[in-house]
Every structure is written in structure tokens, then in C-alpha cells.
Design a protein around this motif. Sequence first.
Motif, PDB file in Angstrom:
ATOM      1  N   GLY A 171     -23.601  -0.528  -8.679  1.00 56.70           N
ATOM      2  CA  GLY A 171     -25.008  -0.207  -8.877  1.00 56.70           C
ATOM      3  C   GLY A 171     -25.223   0.658 -10.103  1.00 56.70           C
ATOM      4  O   GLY A 171     -26.182   0.465 -10.854  1.00 56.70           O
ATOM      5  N   GLY A 172     -24.312   1.606 -10.329  1.00 58.97           N
ATOM      6  CA  GLY A 172     -24.421   2.465 -11.497  1.00 58.97           C
ATOM      7  C   GLY A 172     -24.270   1.682 -12.791  1.00 58.97           C
ATOM      8  O   GLY A 172     -25.045   1.877 -13.739  1.00 58.97           O
ATOM      9  N   LEU A 207     -25.600   7.034  -8.630  1.00 55.91           N
ATOM     10  CA  LEU A 207     -24.988   5.971  -7.836  1.00 55.91           C
ATOM     11  C   LEU A 207     -23.469   5.997  -7.977  1.00 55.91           C
ATOM     12  O   LEU A 207     -22.737   5.793  -7.003  1.00 55.91           O
ATOM     13  CB  LEU A 207     -25.532   4.611  -8.269  1.00 55.91           C
ATOM     14  CG  LEU A 207     -27.018   4.357  -7.971  1.00 55.91           C
ATOM     15  CD1 LEU A 207     -27.426   2.965  -8.442  1.00 55.91           C
ATOM     16  CD2 LEU A 207     -27.307   4.502  -6.472  1.00 55.91           C
ATOM     17  N   ALA A 208     -23.004   6.260  -9.197  1.00 57.48           N
ATOM     18  CA  ALA A 208     -21.559   6.328  -9.417  1.00 57.48           C
ATOM     19  C   ALA A 208     -20.943   7.448  -8.585  1.00 57.48           C
ATOM     20  O   ALA A 208     -19.889   7.272  -7.963  1.00 57.48           O
ATOM     21  CB  ALA A 208     -21.269   6.539 -10.897  1.00 57.48           C
ATOM     22  N   ARG A 209     -21.600   8.599  -8.559  1.00 58.19           N
ATOM     23  CA  ARG A 209     -21.082   9.738  -7.791  1.00 58.19           C
ATOM     24  C   ARG A 209     -21.164   9.499  -6.286  1.00 58.19           C
ATOM     25  O   ARG A 209     -20.374  10.069  -5.518  1.00 58.19           O
ATOM     26  CB  ARG A 209     -21.848  11.011  -8.161  1.00 58.19           C
ATOM     27  CG  ARG A 209     -21.571  11.490  -9.583  1.00 58.19           C
ATOM     28  CD  ARG A 209     -22.388  12.720  -9.937  1.00 58.19           C
ATOM     29  NE  ARG A 209     -22.029  13.868  -9.116  1.00 58.19           N
ATOM     30  CZ  ARG A 209     -22.627  15.050  -9.198  1.00 58.19           C
ATOM     31  NH1 ARG A 209     -23.622  15.227 -10.059  1.00 58.19           N
ATOM     32  NH2 ARG A 209     -22.254  16.056  -8.419  1.00 58.19           N
ATOM     33  N   GLY A 241     -19.186   7.928 -20.531  1.00 55.02           N
ATOM     34  CA  GLY A 241     -18.774   9.165 -19.889  1.00 55.02           C
ATOM     35  C   GLY A 241     -18.626   9.014 -18.377  1.00 55.02           C
ATOM     36  O   GLY A 241     -17.745   9.605 -17.762  1.00 55.02           O
ATOM     37  N   VAL A 242     -19.484   8.186 -17.788  1.00 55.43           N
ATOM     38  CA  VAL A 242     -19.449   7.972 -16.338  1.00 55.43           C
ATOM     39  C   VAL A 242     -18.403   6.935 -15.962  1.00 55.43           C
ATOM     40  O   VAL A 242     -17.712   7.063 -14.951  1.00 55.43           O
ATOM     41  CB  VAL A 242     -20.839   7.540 -15.828  1.00 55.43           C
ATOM     42  CG1 VAL A 242     -20.804   7.259 -14.329  1.00 55.43           C
ATOM     43  CG2 VAL A 242     -21.878   8.627 -16.130  1.00 55.43           C
ATOM     44  N   ALA A 254     -14.547  -1.334 -20.309  1.00 54.78           N
ATOM     45  CA  ALA A 254     -14.416  -1.721 -21.716  1.00 54.78           C
ATOM     46  C   ALA A 254     -15.720  -2.266 -22.274  1.00 54.78           C
ATOM     47  O   ALA A 254     -15.990  -2.148 -23.478  1.00 54.78           O
ATOM     48  CB  ALA A 254     -13.309  -2.760 -21.861  1.00 54.78           C
ATOM     49  N   GLY A 255     -16.534  -2.858 -21.422  1.00 56.68           N
ATOM     50  CA  GLY A 255     -17.797  -3.427 -21.873  1.00 56.68           C
ATOM     51  C   GLY A 255     -18.716  -2.382 -22.490  1.00 56.68           C
ATOM     52  O   GLY A 255     -19.367  -2.645 -23.510  1.00 56.68           O
ATOM     53  N   PHE A 256     -18.758  -1.197 -21.905  1.00 54.28           N
ATOM     54  CA  PHE A 256     -19.610  -0.140 -22.454  1.00 54.28           C
ATOM     55  C   PHE A 256     -19.077   0.352 -23.801  1.00 54.28           C
ATOM     56  O   PHE A 256     -19.846   0.688 -24.696  1.00 54.28           O
ATOM     57  CB  PHE A 256     -19.729   1.027 -21.474  1.00 54.28           C
ATOM     58  CG  PHE A 256     -20.624   0.747 -20.302  1.00 54.28           C
ATOM     59  CD1 PHE A 256     -21.912   0.249 -20.500  1.00 54.28           C
ATOM     60  CD2 PHE A 256     -20.197   0.975 -19.006  1.00 54.28           C
ATOM     61  CE1 PHE A 256     -22.755  -0.012 -19.420  1.00 54.28           C
ATOM     62  CE2 PHE A 256     -21.024   0.711 -17.922  1.00 54.28           C
ATOM     63  CZ  PHE A 256     -22.306   0.215 -18.129  1.00 54.28           C
TER      64      PHE A 256
END
Length: 211
Positions: A63-64, A55-57, A93-94, A99-101
Motif C-alpha cells: 500500500g505504501g 502504511l509502510a510503518r 528513504g522508506v 530499485a524502481g524508486f
Amino acid sequence: MALFSRRQKTRTEILAEADRARARGKLKKAASGYRKALESDPTDPYVNAKLAPLLARLGDSAGGVRCFRTASKKHLDAGFTDRAAAVALAATGVFPLDAGFRLELSRLNVLRGRRKDAVQALVEGGEAQAKARRPEVAVALLGNALELEPWHLDASLALVPVLAWGGNDSGARKIVDGLLERYRGPVRKRIRWTAFRVWPGLGTFWRWLRS
């Protein structure tokens, strides 16, 4: 006629087709397959983790992010902290500027007894934020790292230019002075070099040469 009706694909078949499409670089087809598989189990952590980067790509960052968070939460709720941490790591990485991740990965690593990895996640996140010209977020992440490990060298050195270039020159100098009080040996050259980059001049350059 019923004799010629098409048999409905099983969830296993749908996932297998999506996996093949992903391997062949057919992102839209793969994403469509994973979405179809999620209809019967929207919180499936493995499918969400596969769908998130696609979804990110494809331009659906929101959504990602949502899929990554769903996968991590599902693993954590089931007591699988290591799996939740793996999802959070993949998410950084994605989405390196989320910052949350970074905070979640650090928290999970603390729960796993991996304090060094927890600090490293925050340092890398802070450096990425600084490079992206987001000083407030960088300070927050690096500050969290220093709460876990006071006077951590990499976190401190990353924080110095962010503070100085953000107007908190005295705070940056205090960190440099504190590091020089605490560290001995070759590492002092790194500290002096950081000081020279932030405050270029003959004085700081000479001190760097002598360190």
C-alpha cells in the motif's frame, strides 16, 4: 431527530485531524483519516505522500509503494517534475531496496538537468542492494549509473566487489585497471584499497602502500 444529528466533517477537518494524529504518533488513526480523505480524491498527491510512509510503518508495504507511485505520477502528469522527484526521493528513504524508486528518481533528475544527482541516486541504490546481498540488482543499478557517467569513481568502485564476489573476476579487474589508467593523485589509493579488499595479498597491499 435531525436537530441532534452529527454534522459531517469536511475534508479539510479530516485532514487536519489526521495531521494531528500523525504528529502525536497515532499512526493508525492518521492513516484512517488520510484514507477517508482519499475517498473523494484517490489520486491527491499530497495525501498519498503522507499516507505512504504510515502504511509502510504499519506493515502494508504494498500500500505504501502504491501511494508513493500515485503521488509521483500525479505530480508528473501535472508537469511538476520537481515535486515528483521529491516524492521519489522520500520513497527511497522508506523503501531503500525498491530499485524502481531509485531508477525513477534518477530518471527525474536527468529530466531536471541534475545528472550528478541522477548518478548518485543509482550509486546509493546499488550500494544498498550489494549490502543486502542482492548482486544482480546492484549490478543493474550501478551499470545504469555508469551509462550516465562512464568511469564514475564511486559507481565503479562499488561495482568491483559485486562483480568479483559474484564470479566475474575478470570484469572486476578490468574496471580497476581502467580506473588506474584514468585517475591520478590521491584517489589512486582508494582504487588500490578496493583492489586489496577484493584480492587480499602482499602484492596488492604493497601496491596500495606505494600509490
